[in-house]
Design a protein around this motif. Structure first.
Motif, PDB file in Angstrom:
ATOM      1  N   ARG A 295      -0.748  -5.441   1.171  1.00  9.88           N
ATOM      2  CA  ARG A 295      -1.656  -4.876   0.166  1.00  9.88           C
ATOM      3  C   ARG A 295      -3.069  -5.124   0.681  1.00  9.88           C
ATOM      4  O   ARG A 295      -3.463  -6.274   0.888  1.00  9.88           O
ATOM      5  CB  ARG A 295      -1.432  -5.559  -1.192  1.00  9.88           C
ATOM      6  CG  ARG A 295      -0.161  -5.101  -1.878  1.00  9.88           C
ATOM      7  CD  ARG A 295       0.342  -6.084  -2.911  1.00  9.88           C
ATOM      8  NE  ARG A 295       0.902  -7.286  -2.288  1.00  9.88           N
ATOM      9  CZ  ARG A 295       2.147  -7.346  -1.801  1.00  9.88           C
ATOM     10  NH1 ARG A 295       2.954  -6.302  -1.866  1.00  9.88           N
ATOM     11  NH2 ARG A 295       2.593  -8.450  -1.236  1.00  9.88           N
TER      12      ARG A 295
ATOM     13  N   ASP B 104       0.833  -1.204   0.000  1.00 10.74           N
ATOM     14  CA  ASP B 104       0.000   0.000   0.000  1.00 10.74           C
ATOM     15  C   ASP B 104       0.865   1.251   0.000  1.00 10.74           C
ATOM     16  O   ASP B 104       1.909   1.302   0.689  1.00 10.74           O
ATOM     17  CB  ASP B 104      -0.893   0.032   1.245  1.00 10.74           C
ATOM     18  CG  ASP B 104      -2.140  -0.834   1.097  1.00 10.74           C
ATOM     19  OD1 ASP B 104      -2.309  -1.458   0.038  1.00 10.74           O
ATOM     20  OD2 ASP B 104      -2.938  -0.869   2.059  1.00 10.74           O
TER      21      ASP B 104
ATOM     22  N   SER C 269       0.310   1.134  -8.846  1.00 10.34           N
ATOM     23  CA  SER C 269       0.322   0.066  -7.840  1.00 10.34           C
ATOM     24  C   SER C 269      -0.671  -1.023  -8.190  1.00 10.34           C
ATOM     25  O   SER C 269      -0.356  -2.227  -8.122  1.00 10.34           O
ATOM     26  CB  SER C 269       0.004   0.641  -6.458  1.00 10.34           C
ATOM     27  OG  SER C 269       1.042   1.448  -5.979  1.00 10.34           O
TER      28      SER C 269
ATOM     29  N   TRP D 209      -0.035  -4.958  -9.057  1.00 10.59           N
ATOM     30  CA  TRP D 209      -0.647  -6.067  -8.316  1.00 10.59           C
ATOM     31  C   TRP D 209      -1.359  -7.030  -9.260  1.00 10.59           C
ATOM     32  O   TRP D 209      -1.299  -8.247  -9.074  1.00 10.59           O
ATOM     33  CB  TRP D 209      -1.618  -5.531  -7.273  1.00 10.59           C
ATOM     34  CG  TRP D 209      -0.978  -4.640  -6.244  1.00 10.59           C
ATOM     35  CD1 TRP D 209       0.362  -4.425  -6.045  1.00 10.59           C
ATOM     36  CD2 TRP D 209      -1.651  -3.844  -5.267  1.00 10.59           C
ATOM     37  NE1 TRP D 209       0.559  -3.538  -5.024  1.00 10.59           N
ATOM     38  CE2 TRP D 209      -0.650  -3.164  -4.517  1.00 10.59           C
ATOM     39  CE3 TRP D 209      -2.988  -3.631  -4.953  1.00 10.59           C
ATOM     40  CZ2 TRP D 209      -0.964  -2.295  -3.465  1.00 10.59           C
ATOM     41  CZ3 TRP D 209      -3.304  -2.767  -3.907  1.00 10.59           C
ATOM     42  CH2 TRP D 209      -2.307  -2.110  -3.177  1.00 10.59           C
TER      43      TRP D 209
END
Length: 545
Positions: free
Chosen positions: A414, A297, A458, A462
């Motif tokens: 995450r 994160d 991000s 992922w």
């Protein structure tokens, strides 16, 4: 605007209804712009192609390292040129777009420098680009004022902050100015107009034409800027080194070439800056194919993490060895009207700035005048009375910082909450950007393009590497699209139906979906965003002759 006074060789300028545009695009400014385009614009595609080739090597498995071919520069005994008196103390700098009221507030703030931004905090619609140049010209002539709709008047104080203009990166075109039928690099427009209209007033005041240069990736790009500066100084009969610049080290490739960048610009450069948010985005983008270096994160990727702390310390050590200042990064927090919440905000800013000052940075960035006293208090404590900076901190006792440290993976979770926040931030920022607003307060942070880039990159990362959230749920394109639909409704409820209907949220969602689920990570969200920002304006151009 009207046609230029005489034919320009291949230069085409957009028509514009911006008041004062004729005075900005006068003959002298157009002559400089045309010369710069003729001499230097053709090199930009070559520099961008070199970026692609470098990225391909990393995509294929190679990891960035210090270049053995430029070891002699890193090992050499040399210094950058002298730092002007008004740039030696930069302990707190405020940043913001080139809008008239913001310029006045920033120059009046309790800071040393105002970085007036044509880049990440400005959505470069044609009217804002032109009006921004008008505003900065007026500010440098001490002729700027502003009256708000409510009648409140804004005027410049007698001793404002030093002004530095940040131009766009070389990757961003200017669709409204063509040279030989092609859009010119936006940075050349920003530089030429600002320099031509301000250099004389600044020099007469004992200051000078100062610039921030963003998004450098390799020292060849710094060498290109050195040629632009040298030509301009010669054309205007100025001493070499009159133009001064600060380069942001905000890309992963550039952190391995800081000595080389300083060396290439040694006549003109005075500092490097830790552009931390873009740097985090660049870490994701550059290492996008390296599964072991996926970030958690965004809230967990803080400057105390080993790879970011190494970046900060190496920048300080490199700058101070060469006689250049080492600027710290941005505090994106903004003050809260709630006293208890505001106390927490200021505590976070204080902690962040103490880490920078303790490492040896000579100054730092803030995004809001309400943080100036906190940041100034920290740097006053570390720099001390009678001193201007921390150039004496050499960090020579540090062990050499290796490529391994700069690339070290960042542990962390995450989370679903983090992913949803990323979506809402990117969505709201994109909507504001294509509406023409590049600097947006969202959930207590002043978001610009850099922080929005982290948010969308991000999630792309992922998805690409099949990461799981802390709940165990696999991050897929389908999950992202489901969350995007849900968070779009959340945003609609937050902003209200009227604002939603008047806005461009659906277009922003479509763009976010496209760049987040694409098989290849988009280099910059501002590139497809610019197409939406300028929709319908490309055809509104006329030859300048």
């Amino acid at each position: 605007m009207s046609q230029s006074p005489e034919p320009m060789r291949g230069l085409t300028i957009a028509q514009s209804q911006v008041d004062g545009a004729d005075s900005i695009f006068n003959q002298g400014a157009l002559n400089l712009l045309e010369d710069l385009c003729q001499l230097f614009a053709a090199e930009v595609p070559e520099l961008l192609q070199a970026r692609k080739e470098y990225q391909q090597k990393v995509d294929d498995g190679w990891l960035p390292e210090f270049n053995p071919e430029t070891k002699a520069i890193r090992d050499g005994d040399w210094q950058v040129g002298a730092i002007p008196a008004d740039l030696q103390d930069r302990r707190v700098e405020i940043t913001g777009p080139v809008e008239r009221k913001m310029i006045i507030n920033a120059l009046n703030a309790d800071v040393k420098v105002f970085m007036a931004d044509f880049e990440d905090s400005l959505a470069p619609s044609w009217d804002k680009v032109v009006q921004g140049q008008i505003n900065l010209r007026d500010a440098n002539r001490r002729q700027i004022d502003f009256t708000a709709d409510n009648g409140k008047e804004y005027k410049l104080k007698d001793d404002p902050a030093v002004l530095i203009a940040r131009v766009r990166g070389i990757h961003l075109p200017e669709a409204h100015v063509l040279y030989e039928g092609k859009p010119i690099p936006g940075c050349l427009l920003d530089f030429a107009l600002y320099f031509h209209h301000n250099y004389l007033a600044l020099i007469e005041r004992g200051s000078g034409p100062y610039f921030y240069i963003p998004k450098l990736e390799h020292h060849q790009e710094a060498a290109w800027w050195a040629k632009v500066f040298a030509y301009t100084e010669q054309k205007y009969c100025l001493q070499p080194g009159t133009i001064k610049c600060t380069c942001l080290i905000e890309t992963l490739p550039a952190v391995f070439e800081m000595d080389e960048i300083l060396h290439a610009l040694r006549s003109n450069i005075v500092a490097l800056n830790c552009g931390r948010w873009d740097y985090i985005f660049s870490y994701i983008k550059t290492l996008r194919n390296h599964r072991e270096r996926v970030l958690p994160d965004r809230s967990q990727v803080t400057m105390d993490k080993p790879f970011l702390n190494a970046y900060s310390r190496l920048l300080i050590k490199t700058c101070h060895k060469r006689g250049a200042l080492a600027m710290g990064g941005m505090a994106a927090l903004i003050p809260s009207k709630d006293p208890e919440q505001n106390k927490k905000v200021l505590e976070k800013v204080d902690q962040d700035k103490r880490l920078e000052a303790r490492n040896g940075h000579d100054g730092t960035w803030i995004a809001h005048p309400g943080l100036a006293d906190t940041a100034m208090g920290v740097f006053n404590q570390y720099i001390g009375e009678g001193e201007s900076n921390q150039l004496h901190i050499t960090r020579d006792v540090d062990a050499p910082i290796s490529a391994h440290e700069l690339l070290e993976p960042c542990p962390g979770e995450r989370t679903e909450a983090g992913m949803r926040l990323n979506i809402r931030v990117a969505l709201q920022y994109l909507e504001a950007w294509i509406q023409g607003n590049g600097c947006v307060p969202i959930y207590g942070l002043m978001e610009d393009a850099a922080t929005a880039e982290i948010s969308r990159a991000s999630i792309w990362q992922w998805i690409r590497h099949q990461q799981s959230l802390d709940s165990g749920e696999l991050v897929t394109a389908a999950l992202f699209e489901q969350m995007l639909h849900e968070e779009l409704n959340v945003v609609r409820n937050q902003v209200g139906d009227e604002r939603y209907q008047q806005g461009r949220f659906e277009e922003a969602a479509a763009l976010l979906r496209e760049i987040t689920t694409a098989p290849t990570l988009c280099d910059f969200l501002t590139l497809p965003g610019y197409a939406l920002l300028t929709t319908g304006s490309q055809s509104n151009t006329t030859p300048s002759a």
